[in-house]
Design an enzyme around this catalytic site. Structure first.
Site, mmCIF file in Angstrom:
data_model
loop_
_atom_site.group_PDB
_atom_site.id
_atom_site.type_symbol
_atom_site.label_atom_id
_atom_site.label_comp_id
_atom_site.label_asym_id
_atom_site.label_seq_id
_atom_site.Cartn_x
_atom_site.Cartn_y
_atom_site.Cartn_z
ATOM 1 N N ARG A 17 -70.954 10.718 -34.878
ATOM 2 C CA ARG A 17 -70.753 12.144 -34.555
ATOM 3 C C ARG A 17 -70.576 12.998 -35.811
ATOM 4 N NH1 ARG A 17 -67.968 12.058 -28.564
ATOM 5 N NH2 ARG A 17 -69.833 11.189 -27.585
ATOM 6 N N ASP A 57 -56.688 -8.748 -40.212
ATOM 7 C CA ASP A 57 -55.883 -9.469 -41.200
ATOM 8 C C ASP A 57 -55.133 -8.551 -42.171
ATOM 9 O OD1 ASP A 57 -56.719 -11.800 -40.076
ATOM 10 O OD2 ASP A 57 -58.241 -12.247 -41.582
HETATM 11 O O1 F6P Z 1 -60.911 -11.368 -38.359
HETATM 12 C C1 F6P Z 1 -60.374 -12.244 -39.332
HETATM 13 C C2 F6P Z 1 -59.946 -13.471 -38.656
HETATM 14 O O2 F6P Z 1 -59.174 -13.020 -37.623
HETATM 15 C C3 F6P Z 1 -59.182 -14.543 -39.401
HETATM 16 O O3 F6P Z 1 -57.814 -14.355 -39.474
HETATM 17 C C4 F6P Z 1 -59.565 -15.774 -38.629
HETATM 18 O O4 F6P Z 1 -59.372 -16.935 -39.339
HETATM 19 C C5 F6P Z 1 -60.987 -15.518 -38.361
HETATM 20 O O5 F6P Z 1 -61.090 -14.135 -38.142
HETATM 21 C C6 F6P Z 1 -61.588 -16.314 -37.272
HETATM 22 O O6 F6P Z 1 -62.810 -15.749 -36.908
HETATM 23 P P1 F6P Z 1 -64.000 -16.476 -36.191
HETATM 24 O O7 F6P Z 1 -63.431 -17.282 -35.100
HETATM 25 O O8 F6P Z 1 -64.842 -15.344 -35.722
HETATM 26 O O9 F6P Z 1 -64.679 -17.300 -37.233
#
Ligand code: F6P
Length: 323
Positions: free
Chosen positions: A25, A127
């Protein structure tokens, strides 16, 4: 600059849709054409994208996930994949790119910027470990999801006089565990940044029992070593001497979904909109962070130079509160 692209990349989080909406937007408001690139860098390599208009982002502000989809893209880590991405950008006449994501995604943005393609980032990961910004998009909603779980687990823990390990996400970062531990009144937090031995945990559980607490909540970040499972195995071996019996709950990917909180919707809107304005003003090569309640430009290089840890005063506060 006439036409920009926007993509979401890496692990999803609940603030992505409000951020896409803001980019589209604000882009339209500034007279730009906006292309929504599907599946993150994978869609950029493969040339998958659609023209976005105001209606294509209608009704998404309250939805978790990402309407553009996301992916982790190993090809993009190689020079060949990045060159393909550049070819796609040229083929579609895209003059600037907004990348919404965490450290890995922003490293991809920096790689494109190093190839002279005008790219700007919005830090977005539950994170909260992107350097230079106080908070990333998605953190607040994830924290509230964890907090809801902690509050519920506390109810059952108190009823049964139990200790609980609650595992949060955070492969490299203890922020979610620490912040939710403070907000949830946890007795102890275990983070990848701090080396805590089993003995310290058993001592604390024992102390909580002797103090007459009705429960004992230990929030464990996924990246803490040797890990929640190893700890529960150890505690079960000690079950006759602990006082509390112990249970474990892994919160897992539930933390990444859900309707974005008001804070996340506003943060995502501010950062997404500012990213487009700055891209147009020639400020590519940066992320738009949130510092002391204001948007702030931080170079992509600085943002990805290391995984930000939580602040030490937060850790000290958690220890003081856990009495
Ligand atoms: O988004 C980051 C995170 O949450 C990390 O803390 C975690 O280890 C990871 O993603 C896991 O992601 P995926 O299961 O998508 O590999």
């Amino acid at each position: 600059m006439k036409r920009i692209g926007v993509l979401t990349s890496g692990g999803d989080n609940p603030g992505l849709n409000p951020c896409i909406r803001a980019v589209v937007r604000m882009g339209l408001h500034l007279g730009l054409e906006v292309m929504g690139i599907r599946r993150g860098y994978a869609g950029l390599v493969d040339g998958e994208m659609d023209t976005m208009d105001a209606r294509s982002v209608g009704g998404i502000i309250g939805h978790g996930g990402t309407i553009l989809g996301t992916a982790r893209c190993p090809e993009f880590r190689e020079v060949k994949g990045r060159r393909e991405a550049l070819r796609t950008l040229n083929r579609f006449g895209i003059d600037g790119l907004v990348v919404i994501g965490g450290n890995g995604s922003l490293a991809g943005a920096q790689a494109l910027w190093e190839m002279d393609f005008p790219t700007i980032g919005v830090p977005s990961t539950i994170d909260n470990d992107v350097n230079g910004t106080d908070i990333s998009v998605g953190v607040d909603t994830a924290l509230n999801t964890i907090l809801d779980a902690i509050d519920k687990i506390k109810d059952t823990a108190s009823s049964h006089n139990r200790a609980f390990l609650i595992e949060t996400m955070g492969r490299n970062s203890g922020y979610l565990a620490l912040a939710s531990g403070i907000a949830g009144g946890a007795e102890m937090v275990l983070c990848p940044e701090v080396d805590t031995q089993f003995e310290a945990v058993t001592d604390m559980i024992d102390k909580a029992y002797v103090l007459g607490k009705s429960h004992c909540i230990i929030v464990v970040a996924e990246g803490w070593k040797p890990g929640a499972q190893a700890l529960i195995d150890h505690l079960r071996e000690r079950k006759d001497t602990l006082g509390f019996s112990v249970r474990v709950t892994h919160l897992g990917h539930v933390q990444r979904g859900g309707s974005p909180s008001a804070f996340d919707r506003i943060l995502a809107t501010r950062l997404g909109a500012a990213a487009v304005q700055h891209l147009l003003d020639g400020k590519a090569g940066h992320i738009v962070g949130w510092v002391q309640s204001k948007t702030q430009l931080i170079t992509l290089e600085e943002a990805i130079s290391f995984h930000k840890a939580y602040s030490q005063d937060l850790w000290e506060l958690a220890e003081i509160m856990a009495k």
